[in-house]
Design a protein around this motif. Structure first.
Motif, short mmCIF file in Angstrom:
data_model
loop_
_atom_site.label_atom_id
_atom_site.label_comp_id
_atom_site.label_asym_id
_atom_site.label_seq_id
_atom_site.Cartn_x
_atom_site.Cartn_y
_atom_site.Cartn_z
N ARG A 10 0.83 -1.21 0.00
CA ARG A 10 0.00 0.00 0.00
C ARG A 10 0.87 1.25 0.00
NH1 ARG A 10 -5.18 1.77 1.17
NH2 ARG A 10 -5.42 3.58 2.54
N GLN A 11 1.95 1.26 0.76
CA GLN A 11 2.85 2.40 0.79
C GLN A 11 3.56 2.58 -0.55
OE1 GLN A 11 5.01 1.04 4.20
NE2 GLN A 11 3.76 2.18 5.67
N MET A 12 3.95 1.46 -1.15
CA MET A 12 4.61 1.54 -2.46
C MET A 12 3.63 2.01 -3.54
SD MET A 12 7.31 -1.66 -2.58
CE MET A 12 6.15 -2.95 -2.14
N ARG A 13 2.36 1.62 -3.40
CA ARG A 13 1.35 2.06 -4.38
C ARG A 13 1.17 3.57 -4.30
NH1 ARG A 13 -3.28 0.13 -6.99
NH2 ARG A 13 -3.91 1.73 -8.48
N LEU A 14 1.13 4.12 -3.08
CA LEU A 14 1.02 5.57 -2.93
C LEU A 14 2.18 6.26 -3.63
CD1 LEU A 14 -0.05 8.21 -1.70
CD2 LEU A 14 1.25 7.65 0.38
N GLY A 15 3.39 5.77 -3.39
CA GLY A 15 4.56 6.36 -4.04
C GLY A 15 4.50 6.26 -5.55
N ALA A 16 4.02 5.11 -6.03
CA ALA A 16 3.92 4.91 -7.48
C ALA A 16 2.93 5.89 -8.10
CB ALA A 16 3.50 3.47 -7.79
N GLU A 17 1.82 6.15 -7.41
CA GLU A 17 0.83 7.09 -7.93
C GLU A 17 1.38 8.51 -7.98
OE1 GLU A 17 -2.00 6.37 -9.35
OE2 GLU A 17 -1.71 4.22 -8.97
N LEU A 18 2.16 8.88 -6.96
CA LEU A 18 2.78 10.20 -6.97
C LEU A 18 3.81 10.31 -8.10
CD1 LEU A 18 3.24 10.80 -3.14
CD2 LEU A 18 1.61 11.92 -4.68
N LYS A 20 3.61 8.71 -10.96
CA LYS A 20 2.83 8.84 -12.19
C LYS A 20 2.38 10.28 -12.41
CE LYS A 20 0.88 4.15 -11.87
NZ LYS A 20 -0.38 3.39 -11.64
N LEU A 21 1.95 10.92 -11.32
CA LEU A 21 1.52 12.32 -11.43
C LEU A 21 2.68 13.21 -11.83
CD1 LEU A 21 -0.85 12.76 -8.34
CD2 LEU A 21 -1.50 12.53 -10.74
N ARG A 22 3.85 12.97 -11.24
CA ARG A 22 5.03 13.78 -11.58
C ARG A 22 5.41 13.58 -13.05
NH1 ARG A 22 10.15 12.49 -11.93
NH2 ARG A 22 10.05 10.60 -10.63
N ASP A 23 5.41 12.32 -13.49
CA ASP A 23 5.75 12.04 -14.89
C ASP A 23 4.76 12.72 -15.83
OD1 ASP A 23 7.93 10.52 -14.17
OD2 ASP A 23 6.88 8.60 -14.32
N ALA A 24 3.47 12.68 -15.47
CA ALA A 24 2.45 13.30 -16.32
C ALA A 24 2.64 14.80 -16.39
CB ALA A 24 1.05 12.97 -15.80
N ALA A 25 3.20 15.38 -15.32
CA ALA A 25 3.45 16.83 -15.30
C ALA A 25 4.74 17.20 -16.03
CB ALA A 25 3.52 17.32 -13.85
N SER A 44 12.58 10.74 -4.25
CA SER A 44 12.75 9.34 -4.65
C SER A 44 12.32 8.39 -3.54
CB SER A 44 14.21 9.08 -5.02
OG SER A 44 14.60 9.85 -6.15
N GLN A 45 12.62 8.75 -2.30
CA GLN A 45 12.23 7.91 -1.16
C GLN A 45 10.71 7.88 -1.00
OE1 GLN A 45 14.51 9.68 2.02
NE2 GLN A 45 16.16 8.16 1.84
N ILE A 46 10.07 9.01 -1.20
CA ILE A 46 8.61 9.05 -1.12
C ILE A 46 8.00 8.20 -2.23
CG2 ILE A 46 6.60 10.55 -1.46
CD1 ILE A 46 8.20 12.78 -0.07
N GLU A 47 8.54 8.32 -3.43
CA GLU A 47 7.98 7.60 -4.57
C GLU A 47 8.25 6.10 -4.53
OE1 GLU A 47 8.03 11.31 -7.78
OE2 GLU A 47 9.42 9.64 -8.04
N SER A 48 9.21 5.67 -3.76
CA SER A 48 9.49 4.24 -3.62
C SER A 48 8.82 3.65 -2.39
CB SER A 48 11.01 4.00 -3.53
OG SER A 48 11.55 4.61 -2.38
N GLY A 49 8.16 4.51 -1.60
CA GLY A 49 7.48 4.04 -0.40
C GLY A 49 8.39 3.92 0.81
#
Length: 283
Positions: A10-18, A20-25, A44-49
């Motif tokens: 679940r923590q890694m999924r949150l990071g992955a979604e963030l 994706k948003l950064r990449d889309a921006a 990077s640490q946030i995005e990896s969970g």
């Protein structure tokens, strides 16, 4: 916030979604870090969970990423800030991490859908059926771990039998209903349990009989768990290397379509109950 040694799915999924948003921006980690006044390592640490993120920082990131989907942002905030110590935590260090991740995923799911071809779905299994299934594992499990796995599987049923049950739908192939993982008595008990649960308003069980033309099947055992918003749905597959969590929108679309096709090919719930009842009488 401190760093984690082993983030949950679940923590890694949150990071992955963030991410994706950064990449889309169209921003890299360094540019995103500058918007928050931190360094790229923290992003990077946030995005990896590995590291958590506060609600304030998450909403700032979403704004900088031009994300205007408020329901989605609120769901991400809930993922970042809702940290209940679930019942599965008692198994940490005792069972493989995917067991805990599945339980946590189920705890937050808005619905569950299963497709099974060889075994009764775990959430519908009796204690005896689960024990027989785990006992057949190669290499053989130590007795203590086998019992832990059985107990964990039985506790997962809280999402079906608790005070706020999760809507659940299962499509089960006739092969799974007929395979005897133990003896006749255990099989009869298991089929009776499926019939009992299928009578609940929030549970739907459908059967795919052998005598069905034009059914090509599916790849493997598949589970689909609904997120707070559709973008946060998760598919789970049994893979040769272990449990695989799938969250890309394209793949989620494939799994949603797959379930609809398999469901459409199956017997309706009433005919499925009659089918299971006949199988039970044959034993």
């Amino acid at each position: 916030m401190g760093t984690r040694r082993e983030p949950t799915a679940r923590q890694m999924r949150l990071g992955a979604e963030l991410r994706k948003l950064r990449d889309a921006a169209g921003l890299n980690a360094r540019e995103a870090a500058a918007l928050l006044g931190v360094n790229s390592v923290q992003i990077s640490q946030i995005e990896s969970g590995i590291a958590g993120v506060s609600e304030k920082r998450l909403r700032r990131l979403a704004a900088h990423y031009a994300c205007t989907d408020e329901s989605f942002i609120d769901a991400l905030v809930a993922m970042a800030t809702d940290r209940p110590q679930g019942w599965w935590e008692e198994y940490r260090g005792l069972l493989p991490t995917p067991f805990l991740d599945i339980a946590e995923l189920e705890r937050h799911s808005t619905y569950r859908r299963d497709v099974e071809f060889l075994f009764i779905p775990g959430l519908l299994q009796t204690d005896g059926y689960a024990r027989a299934t785990f006992s057949s594992r190669v290499p053989e499990l130590p007795h203590e771990e086998l019992e832990l796995r059985v107990r964990h599987r039985m506790q997962r049923k809280v999402i079906l039998e608790g005070p706020a049950p999760t809507p659940y739908a299962a499509v089960i192939h006739e092969a799974a209903l007929r395979i005897r993982v133990s003896d006749r008595a255990a099989s009869r008990t298991q089929l009776a349990r499926v019939l009992e649960l299928s009578a609940a308003d929030h549970i739907t069980v459908r059967v795919i009989p052998f005598d069905l033309d034009g059914f090509g099947g599916t790849w493997s055992t598949t589970m689909l768990a609904g997120g707070a918003v559709p973008r946060l749905d998760t598919a789970v597959r049994d893979a040769p290397h272990g449990t695989a969590f799938v969250d890309s929108e394209a793949q989620l679309g494939v799994f949603r379509t797959l379930f609809r096709k398999v469901e459409a090919a199956s017997l309706d719930p009433e005919r499925s109950r009659d089918f299971i009842h006949r199988l039970a009488k044959e034993l």
